[in-house]
Design a protein around this motif. Structure first.
Motif, mmCIF file in Angstrom:
data_model
loop_
_atom_site.group_PDB
_atom_site.id
_atom_site.type_symbol
_atom_site.label_atom_id
_atom_site.label_comp_id
_atom_site.label_asym_id
_atom_site.label_seq_id
_atom_site.Cartn_x
_atom_site.Cartn_y
_atom_site.Cartn_z
ATOM 1 N N ILE A 41 0.813 -1.216 0.000
ATOM 2 C CA ILE A 41 0.000 0.000 0.000
ATOM 3 C C ILE A 41 0.846 1.264 0.000
ATOM 4 C CG2 ILE A 41 -2.017 -1.104 1.033
ATOM 5 C CD1 ILE A 41 -1.191 0.127 3.727
ATOM 6 N N ALA A 42 2.158 1.113 0.184
ATOM 7 C CA ALA A 42 3.060 2.265 0.183
ATOM 8 C C ALA A 42 4.482 1.773 -0.050
ATOM 9 C CB ALA A 42 2.967 3.001 1.517
ATOM 10 N N PRO A 43 5.352 2.627 -0.545
ATOM 11 C CA PRO A 43 6.756 2.223 -0.708
ATOM 12 C C PRO A 43 7.343 1.775 0.639
ATOM 13 C CG PRO A 43 6.330 4.315 -1.811
ATOM 14 C CD PRO A 43 5.101 3.991 -1.004
ATOM 15 N N GLY A 44 8.031 0.663 0.605
ATOM 16 C CA GLY A 44 8.640 0.131 1.820
ATOM 17 C C GLY A 44 7.707 -0.685 2.694
ATOM 18 N N ALA A 45 6.418 -0.714 2.349
ATOM 19 C CA ALA A 45 5.455 -1.497 3.127
ATOM 20 C C ALA A 45 5.531 -2.959 2.716
ATOM 21 C CB ALA A 45 4.041 -0.964 2.914
ATOM 22 N N ASN A 46 4.981 -3.816 3.528
ATOM 23 C CA ASN A 46 4.964 -5.253 3.247
ATOM 24 C C ASN A 46 3.631 -5.666 2.634
ATOM 25 O OD1 ASN A 46 7.555 -5.768 4.337
ATOM 26 N ND2 ASN A 46 6.684 -5.697 6.391
ATOM 27 N N SER A 47 3.692 -6.631 1.746
ATOM 28 C CA SER A 47 2.485 -7.245 1.194
ATOM 29 C C SER A 47 2.033 -8.361 2.136
ATOM 30 C CB SER A 47 2.789 -7.836 -0.185
ATOM 31 O OG SER A 47 3.712 -8.908 -0.057
ATOM 32 N N ILE A 48 0.850 -8.875 1.898
ATOM 33 C CA ILE A 48 0.382 -10.036 2.654
ATOM 34 C C ILE A 48 1.359 -11.187 2.462
ATOM 35 C CG2 ILE A 48 -1.419 -11.810 2.775
ATOM 36 C CD1 ILE A 48 -3.455 -9.550 2.150
ATOM 37 N N ILE A 51 4.409 -10.677 4.638
ATOM 38 C CA ILE A 51 4.081 -10.891 6.058
ATOM 39 C C ILE A 51 4.000 -12.384 6.352
ATOM 40 C CG2 ILE A 51 2.321 -10.570 7.852
ATOM 41 C CD1 ILE A 51 1.681 -7.850 6.421
ATOM 42 N N VAL A 52 3.390 -13.136 5.442
ATOM 43 C CA VAL A 52 3.316 -14.591 5.628
ATOM 44 C C VAL A 52 4.721 -15.192 5.622
ATOM 45 C CG1 VAL A 52 2.549 -16.771 4.588
ATOM 46 C CG2 VAL A 52 0.960 -14.840 4.775
ATOM 47 N N GLY A 53 5.577 -14.731 4.735
ATOM 48 C CA GLY A 53 6.952 -15.229 4.700
ATOM 49 C C GLY A 53 7.695 -14.954 6.001
ATOM 50 N N HIS A 54 7.482 -13.775 6.561
ATOM 51 C CA HIS A 54 8.102 -13.442 7.845
ATOM 52 C C HIS A 54 7.537 -14.321 8.966
ATOM 53 C CE1 HIS A 54 9.560 -11.368 11.331
ATOM 54 N NE2 HIS A 54 8.350 -10.922 11.645
ATOM 55 N N LEU A 55 6.227 -14.482 9.001
ATOM 56 C CA LEU A 55 5.630 -15.338 10.029
ATOM 57 C C LEU A 55 6.145 -16.768 9.914
ATOM 58 C CD1 LEU A 55 1.950 -14.038 10.050
ATOM 59 C CD2 LEU A 55 3.590 -13.926 11.942
ATOM 60 N N ASN A 56 6.234 -17.267 8.698
ATOM 61 C CA ASN A 56 6.741 -18.622 8.485
ATOM 62 C C ASN A 56 8.155 -18.766 9.039
ATOM 63 O OD1 ASN A 56 8.627 -20.296 6.509
ATOM 64 N ND2 ASN A 56 6.654 -21.333 6.617
ATOM 65 N N GLY A 57 9.033 -17.844 8.701
ATOM 66 C CA GLY A 57 10.416 -17.911 9.181
ATOM 67 C C GLY A 57 10.504 -17.799 10.690
ATOM 68 N N ASN A 58 9.727 -16.878 11.248
ATOM 69 C CA ASN A 58 9.735 -16.693 12.695
ATOM 70 C C ASN A 58 9.202 -17.933 13.405
ATOM 71 O OD1 ASN A 58 8.127 -15.851 15.277
ATOM 72 N ND2 ASN A 58 9.708 -14.290 15.018
ATOM 73 N N MET A 59 8.085 -18.455 12.941
ATOM 74 C CA MET A 59 7.474 -19.616 13.595
ATOM 75 C C MET A 59 8.385 -20.835 13.529
ATOM 76 S SD MET A 59 3.539 -19.299 12.388
ATOM 77 C CE MET A 59 2.427 -18.083 13.078
ATOM 78 N N ARG A 60 8.951 -21.100 12.374
ATOM 79 C CA ARG A 60 9.827 -22.263 12.267
ATOM 80 C C ARG A 60 11.053 -22.096 13.168
ATOM 81 N NH1 ARG A 60 12.259 -23.264 7.873
ATOM 82 N NH2 ARG A 60 12.020 -21.208 6.926
ATOM 83 N N SER A 61 11.585 -20.889 13.245
ATOM 84 C CA SER A 61 12.755 -20.656 14.084
ATOM 85 C C SER A 61 12.410 -20.766 15.566
ATOM 86 C CB SER A 61 13.336 -19.267 13.781
ATOM 87 O OG SER A 61 14.515 -19.037 14.510
ATOM 88 N N CYS A 143 -1.198 -10.649 12.088
ATOM 89 C CA CYS A 143 -2.509 -11.059 11.572
ATOM 90 C C CYS A 143 -3.403 -9.835 11.395
ATOM 91 C CB CYS A 143 -3.157 -12.097 12.483
ATOM 92 S SG CYS A 143 -2.383 -13.726 12.348
ATOM 93 N N GLY A 144 -3.300 -8.871 12.300
ATOM 94 C CA GLY A 144 -4.038 -7.615 12.144
ATOM 95 C C GLY A 144 -3.615 -6.873 10.884
ATOM 96 N N GLN A 145 -2.325 -6.886 10.583
ATOM 97 C CA GLN A 145 -1.853 -6.270 9.345
ATOM 98 C C GLN A 145 -2.450 -6.978 8.128
ATOM 99 O OE1 GLN A 145 2.384 -6.745 10.009
ATOM 100 N NE2 GLN A 145 2.625 -4.542 10.356
ATOM 101 N N ILE A 146 -2.480 -8.299 8.180
ATOM 102 C CA ILE A 146 -3.052 -9.072 7.070
ATOM 103 C C ILE A 146 -4.521 -8.704 6.885
ATOM 104 C CG2 ILE A 146 -3.749 -11.405 6.348
ATOM 105 C CD1 ILE A 146 -1.042 -12.378 7.565
ATOM 106 N N VAL A 147 -5.261 -8.606 7.976
ATOM 107 C CA VAL A 147 -6.679 -8.252 7.884
ATOM 108 C C VAL A 147 -6.836 -6.864 7.263
ATOM 109 C CG1 VAL A 147 -8.776 -7.740 9.207
ATOM 110 C CG2 VAL A 147 -7.423 -9.774 9.752
#
Length: 190
Positions: A41-48, A51-61, A143-147
């Motif tokens: 939605i803006a330069p430098g912002a994350n897409s859904i 965000i999922v990729g970050h959650l995946n990496g964090n959760m697995r770690s 998850c709030g960001q995703i929503v």
């Protein structure tokens, strides 16, 4: 899927909250056209997708060998989590599911005595319960960001995941006229 013993209400409550946020994210992403999963939605912002990729990496770690090794694994490439990794909705949902299953496998193996043990995240000591709460706050934030992103992408086609605007009175009337349900507000989430 196993669940902690019924006498451990703290673990059951935490599992229900994690399941609630997982379901919230899934219901939001389901309303988004595939191409919009990759939009920012803006330069430098994350897409859904990011965000999922970050959650995946964090959760697995965090949840791999949770009780025995530092939650920040040497193999994790956190900075790469904020670059586009996926090409399709299927890949995004597979990464989403992989991360959450890692979390649930770790939590479902705990008992009330586990909650007082010490674990480490980036070399910092946490009680198991404290580490779980830390991750619950982190994941609910994303998850709030995703929503929000999903709601922006869906526009007028968005179906509320909560009480729709203008629907509070009808919801409360229905809720208070219905027989009281037992247990926690997320008891209906499996």
């Amino acid at each position: 899927m196993t669940t902690p013993p019924p006498e451990d209400s703290r673990l059951l409550s935490l599992l229900k909250l994690f399941r609630y946020y997982k379901k919230l994210g899934e219901q939001a992403m389901a309303q988004v056209p595939e191409a919009e999963l990759f939009q920012t939605i803006a330069p430098g912002a994350n897409s859904i997708s990011i965000i999922v990729g970050h959650l995946n990496g964090n959760m697995r770690s965090r949840w791999t060998d949770f009780l025995n090794t530092d939650g920040e694994k040497a193999w994790r490439q956190r900075d790469q989590e904020f670059e586009e990794q996926y090409n399709s909705r299927e890949q995004i949902l597979e990464a989403w599911e992989t991360g959450w299953q890692c979390l649930f496998s770790a939590l479902e193996g705990l008992d009330s005595q586990s909650l007082t043990q010490t674990v480490y995240i980036r070399g910092q000591a946490h009680s198991v319960e404290g580490a779980i709460h830390r991750q619950l706050a982190h994941y609910s934030y994303h998850c709030g960001q995703i929503v929000l992103l999903a709601k922006c992408a869906a526009g007028n086609h968005w179906t509320s995941l909560s009480i729709p605007k203008g629907g509070s009175d009808a919801f409360n009337q229905q809720r208070f006229n219905a027989p009281r349900a037992e247990g926690h507000y997320t008891d209906n989430l499996k």
